[in-house]
Design a protein around this motif. Sequence first.
Motif, mmCIF file in Angstrom:
data_model
loop_
_atom_site.group_PDB
_atom_site.id
_atom_site.type_symbol
_atom_site.label_atom_id
_atom_site.label_comp_id
_atom_site.label_asym_id
_atom_site.label_seq_id
_atom_site.Cartn_x
_atom_site.Cartn_y
_atom_site.Cartn_z
ATOM 1 N N LYS A 76 0.842 -1.206 0.000
ATOM 2 C CA LYS A 76 0.000 0.000 0.000
ATOM 3 C C LYS A 76 0.873 1.250 0.000
ATOM 4 C CE LYS A 76 -1.063 -0.627 4.958
ATOM 5 N NZ LYS A 76 -0.734 -2.066 5.010
ATOM 6 N N PHE A 78 0.422 4.683 1.504
ATOM 7 C CA PHE A 78 -0.419 5.293 2.535
ATOM 8 C C PHE A 78 -0.017 6.753 2.679
ATOM 9 C CE2 PHE A 78 -1.711 6.183 6.901
ATOM 10 C CZ PHE A 78 -2.950 5.547 6.982
ATOM 11 N N SER A 106 -5.826 10.471 6.581
ATOM 12 C CA SER A 106 -5.111 9.683 5.571
ATOM 13 C C SER A 106 -5.986 9.367 4.368
ATOM 14 C CB SER A 106 -4.615 8.370 6.187
ATOM 15 O OG SER A 106 -5.712 7.563 6.582
ATOM 16 N N VAL A 108 -5.373 6.704 0.498
ATOM 17 C CA VAL A 108 -4.519 5.693 -0.122
ATOM 18 C C VAL A 108 -4.348 6.012 -1.601
ATOM 19 C CG1 VAL A 108 -4.334 3.250 -0.735
ATOM 20 C CG2 VAL A 108 -5.135 3.900 1.540
ATOM 21 N N ASP A 249 5.542 -1.279 2.627
ATOM 22 C CA ASP A 249 4.573 -0.188 2.525
ATOM 23 C C ASP A 249 5.303 1.152 2.493
ATOM 24 O OD1 ASP A 249 2.475 -1.958 2.571
ATOM 25 O OD2 ASP A 249 1.846 -1.499 4.618
#
Length: 297
Positions: A76, A78, A106, A108, A249
């Motif tokens: 991901k 993020f 947040s 994505v 990530d």
Amino acid sequence: MIRLATFLSRGDVRPRLGAVRGESMLDLTASLGGDWDMLRALALPVAELRGIIDRAKVALPLASCHVLPPIPNPGKIFCVGKNSKVHRAELAAKGMLLEDPKEPTSFVKLTETLVGDGARVVRPDGITTFDYEPELAFIISKRAFQVPREKARDYVGAVTVLNDLTAREIQKQEVQLGTKFWVSKNMPGFTPVGPYAVPLAEIADPYDLWLTCVVNGQQRLRVNTDEYIHRIEGIIAHFSRFMPFEAGDVIATGAPRGTAIGQPNAAELYLKPGDVCVAGLEGVMEITTHIVAPGEA
């Protein structure tokens, strides 16, 4: 300073692990074997990693290498939003911010939007407010779940640069609809990352670095990372309460002040086909993106 890279050389079908030294790419895959990758390298103590680099025997011209994002396929990407007080004010003035969050927020970015250094990124048809957002980003090196603030940096392997390219007119529509930037930040090529991963231990203080953006040779912004509201310790501690971060990530920690949207002459500053946008951490790395028209990629 150690600058690790994931790259392809002529004839490669699998990415290789390298370290950049001057104008050369030291081929660590040639020394260590094909089962080594960026995450395995970032798990090593810096002294051991430096020894491996010093002993590397194969050096390729950097200009002949195709440098990929440091983690070519992260689980991901993020992104922390609204992490600069001045940038918050810039967004609010344009109707792009409807709240004043007291804790980290947040969204994505999709991994299929990821591109590396030198990528040609299309400004889509109909988009006229195409903005740059150079951001300090961190690469997670091991699973981080329910991590206390004081241990958060133990889970960070490296820093890199992420340019959070954004279609502002679509972002404004999404804000007004109450949705989370799914389209405005997830068009093809909208996530240049890299070109290198610098081990966190090599950075004296990640919150005393200069984020920069240069377009067509003109400096558009230069902002110190000490202006971030939420820092990586608090970010990891806050979000890992309920959601684990996994090795590989990428966590981008927010746009600084000074992007095009906050300027009185924004219409002149938005990215257009033919522009060359260079986002960087001064003295550490910079990533170049070529903006092109549809059909030119």
